[in-house]
Design a protein around this motif. Sequence first.
Motif, PDB file in Angstrom:
ATOM      1  N   LYS A  32      58.846  25.319  39.782  1.00 50.98           N
ATOM      2  CA  LYS A  32      58.719  26.118  41.249  1.00 50.98           C
ATOM      3  C   LYS A  32      59.862  25.313  41.958  1.00 50.98           C
ATOM      4  CE  LYS A  32      54.274  27.851  41.368  1.00 50.98           C
ATOM      5  NZ  LYS A  32      52.795  27.809  42.116  1.00 50.98           N
ATOM      6  N   ILE A  33      59.783  23.886  42.037  1.00 46.51           N
ATOM      7  CA  ILE A  33      60.761  23.111  42.908  1.00 46.51           C
ATOM      8  C   ILE A  33      62.264  23.251  42.442  1.00 46.51           C
ATOM      9  CG2 ILE A  33      61.358  20.661  43.303  1.00 46.51           C
ATOM     10  CD1 ILE A  33      58.430  19.820  43.056  1.00 46.51           C
ATOM     11  N   ARG A  34      62.448  23.398  41.048  1.00 47.21           N
ATOM     12  CA  ARG A  34      63.727  23.650  40.541  1.00 47.21           C
ATOM     13  C   ARG A  34      64.302  24.968  41.333  1.00 47.21           C
ATOM     14  NH1 ARG A  34      62.569  23.269  35.486  1.00 47.21           N
ATOM     15  NH2 ARG A  34      62.588  25.473  35.109  1.00 47.21           N
ATOM     16  N   LEU A  35      63.460  26.058  41.061  1.00 50.69           N
ATOM     17  CA  LEU A  35      63.753  27.315  41.460  1.00 50.69           C
ATOM     18  C   LEU A  35      64.040  27.415  43.059  1.00 50.69           C
ATOM     19  CD1 LEU A  35      61.343  29.473  39.340  1.00 50.69           C
ATOM     20  CD2 LEU A  35      64.093  29.210  39.038  1.00 50.69           C
ATOM     21  N   SER A  36      63.272  26.717  43.554  1.00 49.26           N
ATOM     22  CA  SER A  36      63.383  26.809  45.274  1.00 49.26           C
ATOM     23  C   SER A  36      64.535  25.999  45.478  1.00 49.26           C
ATOM     24  CB  SER A  36      62.413  26.441  45.884  1.00 49.26           C
ATOM     25  OG  SER A  36      61.815  25.218  45.430  1.00 49.26           O
ATOM     26  N   GLU A  37      64.988  24.974  44.869  1.00 46.72           N
ATOM     27  CA  GLU A  37      66.318  23.994  45.197  1.00 46.72           C
ATOM     28  C   GLU A  37      67.455  24.780  44.885  1.00 46.72           C
ATOM     29  OE1 GLU A  37      65.809  20.440  42.993  1.00 46.72           O
ATOM     30  OE2 GLU A  37      64.456  19.437  44.621  1.00 46.72           O
ATOM     31  N   ALA A  38      67.563  25.558  43.880  1.00 45.10           N
ATOM     32  CA  ALA A  38      68.414  26.594  43.771  1.00 45.10           C
ATOM     33  C   ALA A  38      68.798  27.634  44.503  1.00 45.10           C
ATOM     34  CB  ALA A  38      68.290  27.109  42.231  1.00 45.10           C
ATOM     35  N   LEU A  39      67.564  28.140  45.100  1.00 46.53           N
ATOM     36  CA  LEU A  39      67.491  29.122  46.038  1.00 46.53           C
ATOM     37  C   LEU A  39      68.185  28.583  47.595  1.00 46.53           C
ATOM     38  CD1 LEU A  39      66.545  32.048  46.825  1.00 46.53           C
ATOM     39  CD2 LEU A  39      64.553  30.999  47.582  1.00 46.53           C
ATOM     40  N   GLU A  40      67.826  27.175  47.768  1.00 48.75           N
ATOM     41  CA  GLU A  40      68.260  26.572  49.024  1.00 48.75           C
ATOM     42  C   GLU A  40      69.873  26.429  48.978  1.00 48.75           C
ATOM     43  OE1 GLU A  40      65.906  22.992  51.281  1.00 48.75           O
ATOM     44  OE2 GLU A  40      66.576  22.737  49.174  1.00 48.75           O
ATOM     45  N   GLN A  41      70.325  26.218  47.891  1.00 49.92           N
ATOM     46  CA  GLN A  41      71.770  25.923  47.565  1.00 49.92           C
ATOM     47  C   GLN A  41      72.463  27.410  47.893  1.00 49.92           C
ATOM     48  OE1 GLN A  41      72.503  24.182  43.948  1.00 49.92           O
ATOM     49  NE2 GLN A  41      71.818  22.306  44.612  1.00 49.92           N
TER      50      GLN A  41
ATOM     51  N   ILE B  60      46.499  19.007  33.686  1.00 51.55           N
ATOM     52  CA  ILE B  60      47.286  18.327  34.540  1.00 51.55           C
ATOM     53  C   ILE B  60      48.667  18.384  34.005  1.00 51.55           C
ATOM     54  CG2 ILE B  60      47.949  15.808  35.373  1.00 51.55           C
ATOM     55  CD1 ILE B  60      45.029  15.266  35.462  1.00 51.55           C
ATOM     56  N   ASP B  61      48.826  18.374  32.814  1.00 54.04           N
ATOM     57  CA  ASP B  61      50.387  18.316  32.248  1.00 54.04           C
ATOM     58  C   ASP B  61      50.779  19.841  32.467  1.00 54.04           C
ATOM     59  OD1 ASP B  61      50.531  15.880  31.299  1.00 54.04           O
ATOM     60  OD2 ASP B  61      49.639  16.440  29.180  1.00 54.04           O
ATOM     61  N   LYS B  62      49.952  20.713  32.269  1.00 56.37           N
ATOM     62  CA  LYS B  62      50.500  22.107  32.711  1.00 56.37           C
ATOM     63  C   LYS B  62      50.831  22.523  34.081  1.00 56.37           C
ATOM     64  CE  LYS B  62      48.631  26.981  31.199  1.00 56.37           C
ATOM     65  NZ  LYS B  62      47.531  27.440  31.093  1.00 56.37           N
ATOM     66  N   ARG B  63      50.020  21.765  34.994  1.00 53.81           N
ATOM     67  CA  ARG B  63      50.215  21.871  36.274  1.00 53.81           C
ATOM     68  C   ARG B  63      51.528  21.405  36.954  1.00 53.81           C
ATOM     69  NH1 ARG B  63      49.989  25.271  40.364  1.00 53.81           N
ATOM     70  NH2 ARG B  63      49.508  24.169  42.185  1.00 53.81           N
ATOM     71  N   ILE B  64      51.892  20.045  36.265  1.00 54.88           N
ATOM     72  CA  ILE B  64      53.045  19.539  36.567  1.00 54.88           C
ATOM     73  C   ILE B  64      54.147  20.245  36.367  1.00 54.88           C
ATOM     74  CG2 ILE B  64      54.414  17.425  35.860  1.00 54.88           C
ATOM     75  CD1 ILE B  64      51.534  15.832  35.849  1.00 54.88           C
ATOM     76  N   ARG B  65      54.166  20.805  34.874  1.00 62.41           N
ATOM     77  CA  ARG B  65      55.050  21.596  34.254  1.00 62.41           C
ATOM     78  C   ARG B  65      55.483  22.720  35.321  1.00 62.41           C
ATOM     79  NH1 ARG B  65      52.882  20.894  29.292  1.00 62.41           N
ATOM     80  NH2 ARG B  65      52.177  22.999  29.258  1.00 62.41           N
ATOM     81  N   ALA B  66      54.431  23.302  35.859  1.00 64.17           N
ATOM     82  CA  ALA B  66      54.630  24.559  36.698  1.00 64.17           C
ATOM     83  C   ALA B  66      55.160  24.421  38.128  1.00 64.17           C
ATOM     84  CB  ALA B  66      53.405  25.038  36.974  1.00 64.17           C
ATOM     85  N   LEU B  67      54.618  22.944  38.545  1.00 57.33           N
ATOM     86  CA  LEU B  67      55.443  22.547  39.719  1.00 57.33           C
ATOM     87  C   LEU B  67      56.857  22.133  39.762  1.00 57.33           C
ATOM     88  CD1 LEU B  67      52.351  20.507  41.223  1.00 57.33           C
ATOM     89  CD2 LEU B  67      53.329  22.613  42.307  1.00 57.33           C
ATOM     90  N   LYS B  68      57.417  21.582  38.772  1.00 51.28           N
ATOM     91  CA  LYS B  68      58.567  21.285  38.400  1.00 51.28           C
ATOM     92  C   LYS B  68      59.370  22.285  38.550  1.00 51.28           C
ATOM     93  CE  LYS B  68      58.103  16.681  36.245  1.00 51.28           C
ATOM     94  NZ  LYS B  68      58.308  15.899  34.968  1.00 51.28           N
TER      95      LYS B  68
ATOM     96  N   ASP C 210      55.288  20.644  50.129  1.00 54.60           N
ATOM     97  CA  ASP C 210      54.142  20.630  49.720  1.00 54.60           C
ATOM     98  C   ASP C 210      54.033  20.486  48.127  1.00 54.60           C
ATOM     99  OD1 ASP C 210      53.096  21.132  52.157  1.00 54.60           O
ATOM    100  OD2 ASP C 210      52.753  23.298  51.991  1.00 54.60           O
ATOM    101  N   TRP C 211      54.773  21.057  47.618  1.00 55.63           N
ATOM    102  CA  TRP C 211      54.836  21.343  45.948  1.00 55.63           C
ATOM    103  C   TRP C 211      55.379  19.851  45.577  1.00 55.63           C
ATOM    104  CZ3 TRP C 211      58.006  26.329  45.623  1.00 55.63           C
ATOM    105  CH2 TRP C 211      56.995  27.437  45.830  1.00 55.63           C
ATOM    106  N   ARG C 212      56.323  19.249  46.212  1.00 54.42           N
ATOM    107  CA  ARG C 212      56.611  17.939  45.984  1.00 54.42           C
ATOM    108  C   ARG C 212      55.646  16.817  46.126  1.00 54.42           C
ATOM    109  NH1 ARG C 212      62.492  18.432  48.728  1.00 54.42           N
ATOM    110  NH2 ARG C 212      63.637  19.421  46.923  1.00 54.42           N
ATOM    111  N   ARG C 213      54.783  16.850  47.203  1.00 56.33           N
ATOM    112  CA  ARG C 213      53.595  16.004  47.282  1.00 56.33           C
ATOM    113  C   ARG C 213      52.705  16.063  46.340  1.00 56.33           C
ATOM    114  NH1 ARG C 213      52.694  18.200  52.219  1.00 56.33           N
ATOM    115  NH2 ARG C 213      54.627  18.013  53.592  1.00 56.33           N
ATOM    116  N   GLU C 214      52.149  17.473  45.971  1.00 58.16           N
ATOM    117  CA  GLU C 214      51.094  17.844  44.900  1.00 58.16           C
ATOM    118  C   GLU C 214      51.685  16.999  43.644  1.00 58.16           C
ATOM    119  OE1 GLU C 214      48.781  21.508  43.262  1.00 58.16           O
ATOM    120  OE2 GLU C 214      50.224  21.751  44.889  1.00 58.16           O
ATOM    121  N   LEU C 215      53.085  17.460  43.356  1.00 54.44           N
ATOM    122  CA  LEU C 215      53.678  16.969  42.058  1.00 54.44           C
ATOM    123  C   LEU C 215      53.281  15.386  41.978  1.00 54.44           C
ATOM    124  CD1 LEU C 215      55.111  17.256  39.378  1.00 54.44           C
ATOM    125  CD2 LEU C 215      57.425  17.147  40.981  1.00 54.44           C
TER     126      LEU C 215
END
Length: 196
Positions: free
Chosen positions: A149-158, A139-147, A178-183
């Motif tokens: 992905k979210i960080r990179l996609s937000e940078a891409l949005e900007q 679970i910890d590993k999956r949380i880190r991976a999702l965070k 979807d990633w935010r909901r899963e997180l």
Amino acid sequence: MSDDERKKQIAELSKSLKEGERLVGPTRRPDGTLRKPIRIRAGYTPQDEVAIYQPKGALLKKEMGSAGPPGYEPDADSKPKTKSVKRNERKKEKRIQAALEKEKNVSEVEDSGKQESLEALTSQVNRLAVQDSPQAQDIDKRIRALKKKIRLSEALEQKSAEQDLKPEQLEKLAKLEDWRRELKLLEDEKGETTVS
């Protein structure tokens, strides 16, 4: 060439020999013909009979053989032992015997203690396994991976306002919610496992 002619040829060659020279007679080739006789000069040694070079150190080592290091006197070692030396040797033997007996006793005690320590160790490992299960680590590993992905996609949005995006980047932006909901679900699940 007949035998008589060969003998005459060898006799002529041997007359012209100087002192110390010698003559090697003709030898037969595999096809049956004879080789010429060879004259060998005085003092010549054939290549395969020349002694192999050995450095001085190797020669000295051979000479010394098993005599030991320089200054070694084998008679000095054969001196009779004094009373104190004999007494010290007996003490040393007794210490070794005592140490061997002690090891035997300790190994017997360890065998009985091993069962108790094994049971205690297994119970501790089981407790640790319950506290820090592989599922919690996943679970910890999956949380880190999702965070990430979210960080990179937000940078891409900007960045998207500045330039056109590739199809892969557009897919990333579509998955952001979807990633935010899963997180959020994973963080809730982690909170439940730590409480219980």
